[in-house]
Scaffold this motif. Structure first.
Motif, PDB file in Angstrom:
ATOM      1  N   ARG A   1       0.566  -5.920   2.341  1.00 19.23           N
ATOM      2  CA  ARG A   1       0.503  -7.318   1.885  1.00 19.23           C
ATOM      3  C   ARG A   1       0.478  -8.281   3.062  1.00 19.23           C
ATOM      4  O   ARG A   1      -0.053  -9.391   2.943  1.00 19.23           O
ATOM      5  N   ALA A   2       1.053  -7.862   4.185  1.00 20.05           N
ATOM      6  CA  ALA A   2       1.053  -8.703   5.387  1.00 20.05           C
ATOM      7  C   ALA A   2      -0.203  -8.521   6.227  1.00 20.05           C
ATOM      8  O   ALA A   2      -0.317  -9.101   7.308  1.00 20.05           O
ATOM      9  N   GLY A   3      -1.143  -7.714   5.730  1.00 18.35           N
ATOM     10  CA  GLY A   3      -2.408  -7.514   6.430  1.00 18.35           C
ATOM     11  C   GLY A   3      -2.367  -6.473   7.522  1.00 18.35           C
ATOM     12  O   GLY A   3      -3.284  -6.391   8.348  1.00 18.35           O
ATOM     13  N   ILE A   4      -1.323  -5.640   7.544  1.00 19.96           N
ATOM     14  CA  ILE A   4      -1.171  -4.610   8.559  1.00 19.96           C
ATOM     15  C   ILE A   4      -1.808  -3.310   8.081  1.00 19.96           C
ATOM     16  O   ILE A   4      -1.536  -2.869   6.958  1.00 19.96           O
ATOM     17  N   PRO A   5      -2.650  -2.678   8.873  1.00 19.07           N
ATOM     18  CA  PRO A   5      -3.247  -1.398   8.473  1.00 19.07           C
ATOM     19  C   PRO A   5      -2.160  -0.358   8.172  1.00 19.07           C
ATOM     20  O   PRO A   5      -1.161  -0.277   8.887  1.00 19.07           O
ATOM     21  N   VAL A   6      -2.403   0.426   7.122  1.00 17.60           N
ATOM     22  CA  VAL A   6      -1.392   1.382   6.669  1.00 17.60           C
ATOM     23  C   VAL A   6      -2.022   2.743   6.390  1.00 17.60           C
ATOM     24  O   VAL A   6      -3.234   2.879   6.241  1.00 17.60           O
ATOM     25  N   GLY A   7      -1.161   3.747   6.287  1.00 19.66           N
ATOM     26  CA  GLY A   7      -1.589   5.081   5.901  1.00 19.66           C
ATOM     27  C   GLY A   7      -0.368   5.958   5.731  1.00 19.66           C
ATOM     28  O   GLY A   7       0.770   5.527   5.951  1.00 19.66           O
ATOM     29  N   GLY A   8      -0.596   7.209   5.326  1.00 18.88           N
ATOM     30  CA  GLY A   8       0.524   8.108   5.159  1.00 18.88           C
ATOM     31  C   GLY A   8       0.126   9.365   4.422  1.00 18.88           C
ATOM     32  O   GLY A   8      -1.046   9.566   4.065  1.00 18.88           O
ATOM     33  N   THR A   9       1.112  10.228   4.186  1.00 18.04           N
ATOM     34  CA  THR A   9       0.902  11.446   3.415  1.00 18.04           C
ATOM     35  C   THR A   9       1.923  11.532   2.302  1.00 18.04           C
ATOM     36  O   THR A   9       2.958  10.877   2.325  1.00 18.04           O
ATOM     37  N   PHE A  10       1.632  12.428   1.333  1.00 19.84           N
ATOM     38  CA  PHE A  10       2.421  12.511   0.096  1.00 19.84           C
ATOM     39  C   PHE A  10       2.131  13.878  -0.503  1.00 19.84           C
ATOM     40  O   PHE A  10       0.980  14.329  -0.515  1.00 19.84           O
ATOM     41  N   THR A  11       3.158  14.566  -1.009  1.00 20.05           N
ATOM     42  CA  THR A  11       2.925  15.883  -1.618  1.00 20.05           C
ATOM     43  C   THR A  11       3.082  15.874  -3.129  1.00 20.05           C
ATOM     44  O   THR A  11       3.022  16.933  -3.753  1.00 20.05           O
ATOM     45  N   GLY A  12       3.258  14.689  -3.729  1.00 18.33           N
ATOM     46  CA  GLY A  12       3.262  14.586  -5.176  1.00 18.33           C
ATOM     47  C   GLY A  12       4.650  14.418  -5.759  1.00 18.33           C
ATOM     48  O   GLY A  12       5.640  14.932  -5.228  1.00 18.33           O
ATOM     49  N   ALA A  13       4.704  13.715  -6.892  1.00 16.64           N
ATOM     50  CA  ALA A  13       5.970  13.457  -7.580  1.00 16.64           C
ATOM     51  C   ALA A  13       5.906  14.007  -8.999  1.00 16.64           C
ATOM     52  O   ALA A  13       5.794  15.215  -9.202  1.00 16.64           O
ATOM     53  N   GLU A  14       5.906  13.110  -9.986  1.00 19.79           N
ATOM     54  CA  GLU A  14       5.950  13.558 -11.374  1.00 19.79           C
ATOM     55  C   GLU A  14       4.574  13.901 -11.941  1.00 19.79           C
ATOM     56  O   GLU A  14       4.467  14.399 -13.071  1.00 19.79           O
ATOM     57  N   GLY A  15       3.509  13.641 -11.178  1.00 25.77           N
ATOM     58  CA  GLY A  15       2.160  14.002 -11.627  1.00 25.77           C
ATOM     59  C   GLY A  15       2.004  15.509 -11.791  1.00 25.77           C
ATOM     60  O   GLY A  15       2.771  16.302 -11.243  1.00 25.77           O
ATOM     61  N   ILE A  16       0.998  15.906 -12.547  1.00 29.58           N
ATOM     62  CA  ILE A  16       0.784  17.312 -12.893  1.00 29.58           C
ATOM     63  C   ILE A  16      -0.329  17.910 -12.036  1.00 29.58           C
ATOM     64  O   ILE A  16      -1.427  17.346 -11.944  1.00 29.58           O
ATOM     65  N   LYS A  17      -0.061  19.053 -11.452  1.00 28.30           N
ATOM     66  CA  LYS A  17      -1.071  19.744 -10.644  1.00 28.30           C
ATOM     67  C   LYS A  17      -2.154  20.316 -11.552  1.00 28.30           C
ATOM     68  O   LYS A  17      -1.862  20.953 -12.562  1.00 28.30           O
ATOM     69  N   THR A  18      -3.398  20.066 -11.186  1.00 26.58           N
ATOM     70  CA  THR A  18      -4.523  20.556 -11.973  1.00 26.58           C
ATOM     71  C   THR A  18      -4.853  22.002 -11.607  1.00 26.58           C
ATOM     72  O   THR A  18      -4.409  22.526 -10.585  1.00 26.58           O
ATOM     73  N   SER A  19      -5.680  22.616 -12.441  1.00 29.36           N
ATOM     74  CA  SER A  19      -6.118  23.992 -12.148  1.00 29.36           C
ATOM     75  C   SER A  19      -6.900  24.050 -10.846  1.00 29.36           C
ATOM     76  O   SER A  19      -6.740  24.985 -10.044  1.00 29.36           O
ATOM     77  N   ALA A  20      -7.765  23.047 -10.622  1.00 27.52           N
ATOM     78  CA  ALA A  20      -8.543  23.017  -9.385  1.00 27.52           C
ATOM     79  C   ALA A  20      -7.641  22.881  -8.173  1.00 27.52           C
ATOM     80  O   ALA A  20      -7.875  23.515  -7.126  1.00 27.52           O
ATOM     81  N   GLN A  21      -6.602  22.099  -8.298  1.00 30.86           N
ATOM     82  CA  GLN A  21      -5.674  21.940  -7.176  1.00 30.86           C
ATOM     83  C   GLN A  21      -4.874  23.216  -6.927  1.00 30.86           C
ATOM     84  O   GLN A  21      -4.610  23.575  -5.785  1.00 30.86           O
TER      85      GLN A  21
END
Length: 311
Positions: free
Chosen positions: A244-264
């Motif tokens: 929101r302050a206009g600063i470039p951002v990024g990161g990683t994440f391994t998942g929370a309550e979402g469901i892993k698909t068959s393809a994944q």
């Protein structure tokens, strides 16, 4: 990780956006971050929670004990640390900020993640994993003798689970000049989910400069033979205040309550049709709720990104 929004995870999220084909980047040689050290830190956070009512939540003694423990490790390694306080829900919260001496202070590379848990449990995956990994990467800067061109700053945020309170307070407390000095912010929230995905924050819709961060993280996973997917995490974690302050951002994440698909599941292993983290925001988010391989890969991804982006 704050649960107000549901993450959109899709391999094709950037198709047609002009950002879909990330260009190869040259990764700097970074030290290996021993997963044993990260896991030892998680054991310590678990012990802190167990000794303080089973959690490390905002306003609870386990949170301040966590801040004090991380601070002691950084102080001993030569970081310049400060604790910033704020108020929320009638309780005092704390951010821990650690600067590594040296580098161009007009060009700050900042890494952070939230240190608080929900009140329901110890919060070892959410977000002991990100917190411990950032800590070990910071300590590796010291032990390796790395001398970056950019100034390095690390942060452990309070009250993320109540709505990104600590990180928002920090960004809002900065003067216009100090805010402009932060050129990049990387966020790491839930990096060891037990049924993991390998997600990189999408640069789509983020401030200019975010694509570089996305590419560096994608290239790291590619270099170790892991296919990553882009995720649009929106306002779900502490990078949002910086974006929101206009600063470039990024990161990683391994998942929370979402469901892993068959393809994944075919791509990454694990169980299709099951949440990435079945203990998300529950009392079972303990040290038993961490995938060591995902934790190891993400800790090394954090180090690789820092070494590459720090110049």
């Amino acid at each position: 990780m704050k649960a107000l929004l549901t993450a959109l995870v899709t391999a094709g999220a950037l198709v047609g956006s002009g950002l879909a084909d990330a260009q190869p980047v040259r990764l700097a040689a970074a030290p290996d971050i021993p997963v044993s050290a990260v896991r030892a830190d998680l054991d310590q956070l678990q012990s802190i929670a167990s000794a303080n009512g089973g959690n490390r939540a905002h306003g609870r003694p386990g949170y301040l004990a966590s801040v004090n423990w991380v601070k002691s490790k950084l102080d001993a390694a030569g970081f310049t640390t400060r604790v910033q306080s704020f108020s929320r829900n009638g309780a005092t919260g704390y951010n821990l900020i650690a600067d590594w001496p040296g580098g161009d202070t007009d060009d700050v590379l900042m890494l952070g993640g939230h240190l608080d848990s929900v009140s329901a449990g110890p919060g070892i995956n959410d977000n002991g994993t990100g917190s411990a990994s950032i800590l070990e990467v910071a300590l590796a800067v010291r032990s390796s003798g790395f001398q970056p061109r950019r100034h390095l700053r690390f942060a452990w945020w309070g009250a993320e689970e109540l709505g990104l309170v600590g990180s928002t307070h920090y960004v809002n407390s900065l003067s216009t000049t100090d805010r402009s000095r932060i050129k990049t912010y990387l966020n790491f929230d839930m990096t060891g989910s037990p049924n993991p995905g390998y997600f990189v924050y999408s640069a789509s819709g983020q401030p200019s400069g975010s694509l570089r961060v996305q590419q560096v993280l994608q290239q790291y996973f590619s270099s170790i033979g892991v296919q990553s997917e882009l995720t649009s995490v929106g306002g779900r974690s502490d990078h949002a205040a910086f974006a929101r302050a206009g600063i470039p951002v990024g990161g990683t994440f391994t998942g929370a309550e979402g469901i892993k698909t068959s393809a994944q599941a075919q791509k990454w292993g694990g169980q299709a049709g099951v949440a990435y983290d079945r203990c998300y925001h529950r009392s079972c988010d303990t040290t038993a709720n961490v995938n060591a391989t995902a934790l190891d890969r993400n800790a090394d991804a954090i180090a690789s990104a820092l070494w590459t982006l720090a110049g």
